[in-house]
Design an enzyme around this catalytic site. Structure first.
Site, PDB file in Angstrom:
ATOM      1  N   PHE A   1       0.836  -1.196   0.000  1.00  0.00           N
ATOM      2  CA  PHE A   1       0.000   0.000   0.000  1.00  0.00           C
ATOM      3  C   PHE A   1       0.874   1.250   0.000  1.00  0.00           C
ATOM      4  CE2 PHE A   1      -2.482  -3.215   2.298  1.00  0.00           C
ATOM      5  CZ  PHE A   1      -3.726  -3.128   1.676  1.00  0.00           C
ATOM      6  N   ASP A   2       0.464   2.245  -0.781  1.00  0.00           N
ATOM      7  CA  ASP A   2       0.980   3.595  -0.604  1.00  0.00           C
ATOM      8  C   ASP A   2       0.297   4.194   0.624  1.00  0.00           C
ATOM      9  OD1 ASP A   2       2.170   6.104  -1.102  1.00  0.00           O
ATOM     10  OD2 ASP A   2       0.474   6.741  -2.335  1.00  0.00           O
TER      11      ASP A   2
END
Length: 312
Positions: free
Chosen positions: A178-179
């Protein structure tokens, strides 16, 4: 064996309880490579597309961008059930498509060919198939159509746009990256950065360090994934999650880590890149899927063969 190995003996799919399962909906173009067929649809229309699919209904479609992610989710189910055969909190995969049922046999046959454990196939012949997501309890929606993804996000469903690309099937366990801002977290700091520049964003983060970040569009999905991770010891877990985000750890990392701790969401590894390209670290992680809101980061991931999904 390779995740892409055909499994022609198609066993009955274990029925899941949508109230307890982590339901993931994928479109046909997300899970299979239908780019040639989609081009035919755009150039020659629905009837010619349908004829083509019917004529090739026994020819398996090649895997698409989300294929390895779905197979790795299936592997997680197997490991959970090995540990507890009565477990209800499992991945539940459904295919959602606005194609007519007349062209659907090839999709179903392709799923059988690869032994994909897909519980539901929904061919709704509707311009906006996302209206059915909530009724199925969907926690994540993956599509190759931007309008579909935006509609799903507006309906409050975690969603991302997959770009068709050639990907190698990574080995298990399931790895999800995930960013941070505008993906796991809200885009509050991004907004400050756009209005006040880097110095303004840093001042904002220092002032807000003790305040948890707001929720991003994929927070709910990440929390469900985190609950599944807690069923295992870290060293034996069939799921690994990562945070790979652009800000520097020195200036903004503390608040991000505190927010994850406040949410009770543990990630296996976190990388604060200080603006450096994400491609090299993603190449090392080899995730089954990478979620980011920046198209430049998505392009960098694609350049190293990492399956990517854009959160608009």
């Amino acid at each position: 064996p390779s995740l892409l190995s055909p499994k022609p003996s198609f066993l009955p799919v274990l029925q899941k309880d949508p109230r307890e399962a982590l339901v993931i909906a994928v479109t046909t173009r997300a899970i299979f490579n239908l780019e040639e067929e989609h081009k035919l649809y755009l150039e020659k229309g629905k009837e010619e597309y349908t004829r083509h699919q019917q004529a090739n209904q026994d020819k398996p479609l090649p895997p698409g961008t989300a294929f390895a992610f779905i197979q790795a989710a299936q592997y997680v189910n197997e490991k959970i059930l090995e540990s507890n055969p009565a477990e209800k909190e499992l991945f539940d995969i459904l295919v959602l498509s606005n194609l007519s049922p007349a062209s659907s046999v090839r999709i179903i046959n392709s799923a059988k060919h690869y032994g994909l454990e897909i519980s539901k196939f929904c061919f709704v012949s509707d311009e906006d198939s996302t209206q059915y997501l909530k009724s199925h309890g969907v926690k994540l929606f993956l599509s190759a159509d931007r309008t579909d993804v935006c509609n799903a996000l507006q309906r409050g469903v975690s969603a991302a746009l997959v770009f068709q690309q050639e990907v190698q099937a990574p080995s298990t366990p399931l790895r999800v990256v995930f960013d941070g801002d505008a993906v796991l977290f809200s885009d509050e700091t991004d907004r400050v950065f756009r209005e006040q520049g880097l110095e303004g964003a840093l001042r904002y983060e220092r002032a807000m360090e003790a305040v948890p970040m707001g929720e991003g569009p994929l927070k709910a999905f990440a929390m469900h994934l985190g609950k599944m991770c807690k069923k295992f010891k870290q060293e034996t877990s069939p799921i690994r999650t990562y945070l790979v985000t652009a800000p520097s750890g020195r200036d903004m990392g503390s608040r991000a880590i505190k927010t994850l701790r406040e949410w009770g969401l543990a990630t296996d590894e976190a990388f604060f890149m200080d603006g450096a390209p994400k491609g090299p670290i993603l190449s090392q992680i080899q995730p089954h899927i990478f979620f980011d809101d920046g198209l430049h980061s998505i392009q960098g991931a694609q350049d190293v063969g990492v399956p990517s999904a854009w959160v608009p």
